[in-house]
Design an enzyme around this catalytic site. Sequence first.
Site, short mmCIF file in Angstrom:
data_model
loop_
_atom_site.label_atom_id
_atom_site.label_comp_id
_atom_site.label_asym_id
_atom_site.label_seq_id
_atom_site.Cartn_x
_atom_site.Cartn_y
_atom_site.Cartn_z
N CYS A 1 40.09 46.46 43.87
CA CYS A 1 40.45 47.80 43.41
C CYS A 1 40.51 48.69 44.64
O CYS A 1 40.77 48.22 45.75
CB CYS A 1 39.47 48.31 42.36
SG CYS A 1 37.77 48.40 42.94
N VAL A 2 40.26 49.96 44.49
CA VAL A 2 40.41 50.88 45.61
C VAL A 2 39.36 50.67 46.69
O VAL A 2 39.62 50.86 47.86
CB VAL A 2 40.37 52.34 45.10
CG1 VAL A 2 40.37 53.33 46.26
CG2 VAL A 2 41.56 52.60 44.21
#
Length: 637
Positions: A27-28
């Site tokens: 993810c980020v």
Amino acid sequence: MGKFTEESQQLLKLIGGKQNIAAVSHCVTRMRFVLNDPSAADVPGIEKIKGVKGTFTQAGQFQVIIGQEVAEFYQDFVKVAGVEGVSKDQVKKAAKQNQNALQRVMSAIAEIFAPLIPALVVGGLILGFRNVIGEIDFGNGTIVSQSQFWAGVHSFLWLIGEAIFHMLPVGICWSITKKMGTTQILGIILGCTLVSGQLLNAYGVAGAAADAIPKWDFGFVQVNMIGYQAQVIPAILAGFCLVFLEKFFQKICPKVISMIVVPFFSLVLAVMASHFILGPIGWKIGSWISAGVHAGLTSGVNWLFAGVFGMFYAPLVITGLHHMTNAIDTQLVADFGGTILWPMIALSNIAQGSAVLGMIYLQKKNTKSKEVSIPACISCYLGVTEPAMFGVNIKYGFPFVSAMIGSCAAAIISVGSGVMANSIGVGGIPGILSIQTRYMLIFALAMVVAIVVPFILTVIVGKKKLTTEDIYGDEATDTPVTAESVTLAAVADGEVFPIEQVEDEVFSKKLMGDGFAIRPTGDTVYAPCDATVSVLMEESKHAVGLTLPDQTEMLIHVGIDTVAMNGAGFDYLVEKGQTVKAGEPLMKFSREEIAKAGKSDVIVCALMPTDEAKTFRFHTGVTAKANETIIVEENNV
């Protein structure tokens, strides 16, 4: 060769090799692994890799926190490992292999109810409001009985409340078909057959005579025409039955006629199974539970029953079988002039709301979570628990258990003191108005227990279990949070360890205050947050004093006994009285010069004690990166 090729090679080895990776995504801020053998991962070793800010395991996923460079790290890793990345949803699906049976069941329930949460929140608020205006007697009657306007509002709002809660099986059957990838409209139709107006409403079954229940007469057999309004187990069984049948017929039916054959046989057989077999089974379970409750209340060890009932009433609500307690309450009122059962139900509801309140406190910086938890807490305190239970407590697990424990303690106090209610009332905080006058004080004490115990347990356990992602949001970063200036970032790159391990008793015994220490890998000290430079050592230049926005004093001391170096190897980059921003360089130092002087280059950060009571939560045992890794969270007590 990529920027993180070397680190990727280290991670691959420490995680157990390619053969131990079932799935990987990112993810980020973090890489998400599903490991075939989670125990094979060398967690301490992984957390020492340059660029890795920490690890944690959640919902069967082993997550490695990288930060904003995670995408580049991830690309280098998949090349080195020779694996293909997948989506986050696929990782979550694969992660179920690392969950036990109970975790899979709870996960399935949560996934079924997740799409229903917005409706449950709205319904909870509406029913809670209706309870207040329609069921509480303020001395001269209820608000509804005194005002035609509010009577109209009360009646109108039931249109929405009935659609959400009485028709809940429709939403459940739809959600199951959506989750399992089968035909959703068939799930909706199946749910409608469970709550059809042709059937005897579930709420009227307990008081209906056997010969008054309508039946389908097939000549050789008769089947009761009973509805399953607000029932969960019959709806879940029916939904999965439909899914099984549809997949079965899709597998055996020729494509050319599948559009006709598959939906027809799947739906007809699922409806028959639901009304002839699955529904009655769920109903029978409810009857057994009701009989056990009545026996417990009339026994000589009712205090023991209170603990058990207080503990497990909330799980009973999950099944939808808690509605059967209405019939028991009515009978108790007739036999004893009041009911001991209903006060326990009100306390259980309060306890669930208090656990949510604990989550609101823990997630006060998570806007998305508060959108669900705040309305859920309000509706729970007004007597409707489903939004709180399905939207918050079951999702995280430990708040649900914390509420069960608080409910158990409160129930023992209530039943042990003989607390009785005049009748069924509002199943939340306003419920005290339904308690017989002589018991109101002790019931108020039980309410305090139901509020305080779940809240404290949730906060204590949550501080250990919740991740940064849980606290700050689904895609939370590991950069400092500046809201209210309560969070401090690492002042330098390096390994963070407890201040108690510093080889200087002035610091290890916390004579200068609590704090942490860093074994630096760089040569610069940075401001951990916005602050004012309050102290500089003009000759030795080995320490900096800061005044934080909340007036806490922080001492950053570079090296042990480095005052004797008389400034050699140290250089300030700021002036006394200067206001600095988070991440701004404060001073330079030479690790080589410190080593030549025979000194330790450990950086000690001490937070000076003040007159105002505060608690400091330190994150040690990690490899920190200056300005990115959160080290301290400070809260007023």
